[in-house]
Enzyme design. Structure first.
Site, PDB file in Angstrom:
ATOM      1  N   ARG A   7       0.826  -1.208   0.000  1.00 27.83           N
ATOM      2  CA  ARG A   7       0.000   0.000   0.000  1.00 27.83           C
ATOM      3  C   ARG A   7       0.860   1.258   0.000  1.00 27.83           C
ATOM      4  O   ARG A   7       0.492   2.277  -0.599  1.00 27.83           O
ATOM      5  CB  ARG A   7      -0.944   0.008   1.213  1.00 27.83           C
ATOM      6  CG  ARG A   7      -1.868  -1.200   1.310  1.00 27.83           C
ATOM      7  CD  ARG A   7      -2.684  -1.400   0.023  1.00 27.83           C
ATOM      8  NE  ARG A   7      -3.650  -2.469   0.148  1.00 27.83           N
ATOM      9  CZ  ARG A   7      -3.424  -3.747  -0.151  1.00 27.83           C
ATOM     10  NH1 ARG A   7      -2.226  -4.120  -0.597  1.00 27.83           N
ATOM     11  NH2 ARG A   7      -4.373  -4.644  -0.019  1.00 27.83           N
ATOM     12  N   ARG A  66       0.880   7.962  26.735  1.00 28.15           N
ATOM     13  CA  ARG A  66       1.143   8.509  25.406  1.00 28.15           C
ATOM     14  C   ARG A  66       2.335   7.874  24.692  1.00 28.15           C
ATOM     15  O   ARG A  66       2.534   8.117  23.497  1.00 28.15           O
ATOM     16  CB  ARG A  66       1.383  10.026  25.511  1.00 28.15           C
ATOM     17  CG  ARG A  66       2.647  10.368  26.281  1.00 28.15           C
ATOM     18  CD  ARG A  66       2.702  11.802  26.760  1.00 28.15           C
ATOM     19  NE  ARG A  66       3.933  12.068  27.504  1.00 28.15           N
ATOM     20  CZ  ARG A  66       4.135  11.734  28.764  1.00 28.15           C
ATOM     21  NH1 ARG A  66       3.202  11.078  29.430  1.00 28.15           N
ATOM     22  NH2 ARG A  66       5.272  12.016  29.363  1.00 28.15           N
ATOM     23  N   CYS A 168      19.378  27.131  10.170  1.00 30.24           N
ATOM     24  CA  CYS A 168      19.356  26.095  11.200  1.00 30.24           C
ATOM     25  C   CYS A 168      18.498  26.531  12.393  1.00 30.24           C
ATOM     26  O   CYS A 168      17.954  27.638  12.418  1.00 30.24           O
ATOM     27  CB  CYS A 168      20.780  25.778  11.653  1.00 30.24           C
ATOM     28  SG  CYS A 168      21.535  27.088  12.656  1.00 30.24           S
ATOM     29  N   CYS A 183       5.612  18.735  29.784  1.00 30.95           N
ATOM     30  CA  CYS A 183       4.573  17.726  29.982  1.00 30.95           C
ATOM     31  C   CYS A 183       4.304  17.499  31.460  1.00 30.95           C
ATOM     32  O   CYS A 183       3.212  17.099  31.851  1.00 30.95           O
ATOM     33  CB  CYS A 183       4.997  16.413  29.329  1.00 30.95           C
ATOM     34  SG  CYS A 183       5.216  16.542  27.551  1.00 30.95           S
ATOM     35  N   CYS A 245      25.492  27.631  11.059  1.00 32.04           N
ATOM     36  CA  CYS A 245      25.309  27.475   9.608  1.00 32.04           C
ATOM     37  C   CYS A 245      25.753  28.705   8.825  1.00 32.04           C
ATOM     38  O   CYS A 245      25.471  28.807   7.631  1.00 32.04           O
ATOM     39  CB  CYS A 245      23.864  27.138   9.285  1.00 32.04           C
ATOM     40  SG  CYS A 245      22.677  28.480   9.589  1.00 32.04           S
TER      41      CYS A 245
END
Length: 342
Positions: A7, A66, A168, A183, A245
């Protein structure tokens, strides 16, 4: 056509050639919490060739709401997340090579992976910006794409960074919210995790099949509870003097001195202690030392947990790292560490 991936291969942007590319690639996931578990399962089901998971923590009961790879048995055994994830993922797809690293994702560790294994993509599943900035430096130094992800409450963020093509994370620091919510302080709902995982995995698949033109090029943010969504192009925030960067990169977050490292874990009454010189413990021997002191001790092949009273607990890993639970005071945590480990 391989029926397992049929699939996925029917999806035109992937096809048989893309599936072959996915099978040849190596992804490193930094962190094995909610985002790490979700990304790992999706990539293993998609047929990634090799997956490396690095995580410093172990499974706790509060993770099970979770963090989809883990079970009650993992929490009871205090199994390191990287090990628990590897065991579950091998049951999902035995064709994938899975490497589990129980350890800190510091400059030394991430540079070693980058230099020795040259992965194709890094995925950020951490819970703090210190580690993300180290990952950002490693990614740009070794020119390996990486995908940022974060979530708390019902809110989430994601962005893909491509060395040589995009600015970056350091360039975006003024754009990316870095509030103190975690959390452990604001909670989190599963759909927010799954939404960030979806964004990260979609960008990762584009990279793995080398469909670079399909990459979003935007920082995406959303709040599923308040029904808000935003996508901001990141091209304009590029800084020519960026230390990661810019024209003259110095990669400042890869510097590493040999002092004892102590860090308060994000949103938790816990401090990680990392000794200046790597120690290797024989867990059974260390557990016996604690038991002879009359301390309530539990152990598995990867760590020993000791109850110290007063709501405090010392967890020592085989590589010498230790977590001191029950305090956010670094000085107190170091005192406990040296009292019991010398």
């Amino acid at each position: 056509m391989n029926e397992r991936y049929s699939r996925q291969q029917l999806f035109a942007p992937i096809g048989e050639e893309g599936q072959t590319n996915i099978r040849r690639k190596h992804v490193v996931i930094v962190g094995a919490g909610a985002l790490g578990a979700g990304n790992a399962e999706a990539l293993v089901r998609a047929g990634i060739g090799k997956l490396t998971i690095i995580d410093r923590d172990y499974v706790e009961w509060s993770n099970l709401q979770r963090q989809q790879l883990y079970s009650e048995a993992d929490a009871i055994a205090r199994l390191p997340k990287a090990i628990a994830a590897k065991r579950r993922l091998e049951q999902i797809n035995s064709e994938v090579e899975i490497e589990a690293i129980v350890g800190d994702a510091g400059p030394e560790e991430l540079e070693a992976i980058a230099a020795e294994q040259r992965p194709d993509v890094w995925i950020d599943a951490t819970d703090n910006f210190d580690t993300r900035l180290v990952l950002n430096d490693v990614a740009y130094k070794y020119r390996i794409p990486w995908i940022y992800g974060a979530c708390v409450g019902s809110y989430g963020l994601s962005c893909a960074f491509i060395p040589g093509r995009t600015p970056c994370l350091y360039c975006l620091l003024e754009t990316v919210p870095q509030g103190g919510l975690t959390c452990d302080t604001a909670g989190i709902i599963g759909p927010a995790v799954q939404m960030v995982v979806s964004y990260q995995v979609a960008e990762a698949l584009k990279m793995l099949v080398e469909d670079w033109a399909a990459l979003r090029g935007k920082l995406v943010s959303f709040d599923l509870w308040t029904n808000e969504y935003a996508a901001v192009r990141i091209d304009a925030v590029k800084k020519e003097d960026c230390p990661t960067c810019g024209r003259h990169p110095s990669y400042p977050f890869l510097s590493y001195d040999q002092r004892t490292k102590a860090a308060v874990l994000c949103g938790r009454d816990s401090v990680q202690i990392r000794p200046p010189i790597r120690r290797e413990y024989e867990i059974d021997e260390l557990a016996e030392v604690f038991r002879r002191q009359g301390l309530q001790t539990e152990a598995n092949p990867y760590l020993v947990a000791v109850s110290l009273g007063g709501g405090k607990r010392l967890v020592v890993f085989a590589d010498g790292r230790a977590l001191v639970h029950g305090t956010k005071d670094v000085h107190e945590a170091k005192t406990i560490y040296y009292r019991y480990l010398g």
